[in-house]
Scaffold this active site. Structure first.
Site: not given
Length: 225
Positions: A147, A189
Site C-alpha cells: 500500500e 515508500r
C-alpha cells in the site's frame, strides 16, 4: 482527532504527549488538521467542492502491526506524506472520490511505477469510511504489492463529528458536507519503489524522467573514492 475518527477507537495507534492537564496528540496524517480547518463552520454551496493538499510529518505508533514489516523504511513511526482532502456536496462525493483516487494514481503513472488499485471490502475499511480504495505499488525486492495510498469517502461521518455544514441553494436549512481524503503519496515508500524498480545490474539507479528536472541528473551512481 475525534472529528476525523482517530479517537477514541485508535488511541493505541497514536502518540500522546501529556501537557499539563491536557493531552496533546501527534497527527497520524494531515487529514486531521486539514479536515478541521472548517470545523464548526457552514460553507456556501458555491464554494464546493473544496480541494486542499498538505505536506506534513506523520506519526504512528504502529501498535496494530504486530511485528510485521517493522524494520527499515516500509513501516516507520515518523514519515513524510502528502495528503489530499476534499469537501463536497453529498451528491458529488462519489464522483469526487474517483477524481481524488485518479490524482494519486497519476503520480505513480508519471513515475513509471507498476501499481494496482483495490476497492476494499467492509471488513478491511476504517470504521469511519463508506468506501475506500487502496493503491498498492509493486516492490520487486519483496516480490509483493505494498500500500502506498489509501483514498476514502467518509460521506457525512467526519462532518457530523466536526460539525462541518453547507447551505444548499434555495434551502434555509444547512446540511452536512461529505469529506474525502487520500495519500498522494507516502514519501518513504515511494522512494523504496523507485530504488527497487529502477536499479540496474551495475548497482546504479535510473531516475524517473518526471524527477530529472528536480534532481539534475539521469542516474544515481556510486561515488568513486
Amino acid at each position: 482527532m475525534y472529528g476525523t475518527g482517530q479517537l477514541p477507537k485508535f488511541e493505541a495507534d497514536l502518540f500522546r504527549v501529556p501537557h499539563g492537564e491536557r493531552d496533546l496528540w501527534l497527527i497520524p496524517t494531515a487529514e486531521v488538521p486539514v479536515t478541521n480547518l472548517y470545523r464548526n463552520e457552514t460553507l456556501e454551496a458555491a464554494q464546493l467542492p473544496v480541494s486542499l493538499t498538505a505536506f506534513t510529518p506523520c506519526f504512528r505508533s504502529e501498535a496494530g502491526s504486530y511485528g510485521k514489516d517493522v524494520r527499515g523504511i516500509i513501516r516507520q513511526h515518523q514519515f513524510q506524506k502528502v495528503e489530499l482532502v476534499k469537501f463536497t456536496r453529498p451528491e458529488q462525493s462519489y464522483e469526487e472520490h474517483e477524481k481524488l483516487t485518479h490524482d494519486a494514481e497519476e503520480v505513480l503513472q508519471k513515475l513509471g511505477l507498476h501499481y494496482r488499485t483495490i476497492a476494499l471490502c467492509t471488513a478491511d475499511m476504517g470504521f469511519a469510511s463508506a468506501k475506500t480504495y487502496d493503491i498498492e505499488v509493486w516492490l520487486p525486492g519483496q516480490s509483493v504489492y505494498r500500500e502506498i495510498s489509501s483514498c476514502s469517502n467518509f460521506e457525512a461521518f467526519q462532518a457530523r463529528r466536526a460539525n462541518i455544514r453547507y447551505k444548499p441553494e434555495g434551502k434555509g436549512k444547512s446540511e452536512f458536507v461529505h469529506t474525502l481524503n487520500g495519500s498522494g503519496l507516502a514519501i518513504g515508500r515511494t522512494w523504496v519503489a523507485i530504488i527497487e524498480n529502477y536499479q540496474q545490474a551495475d548497482g546504479s539507479v535510473l531516475i524517473p524522467e518526471a524527477l530529472r528536472p528536480y534532481v539534475g541528473a539521469d542516474k544515481i551512481t556510486r561515488r568513486k573514492l
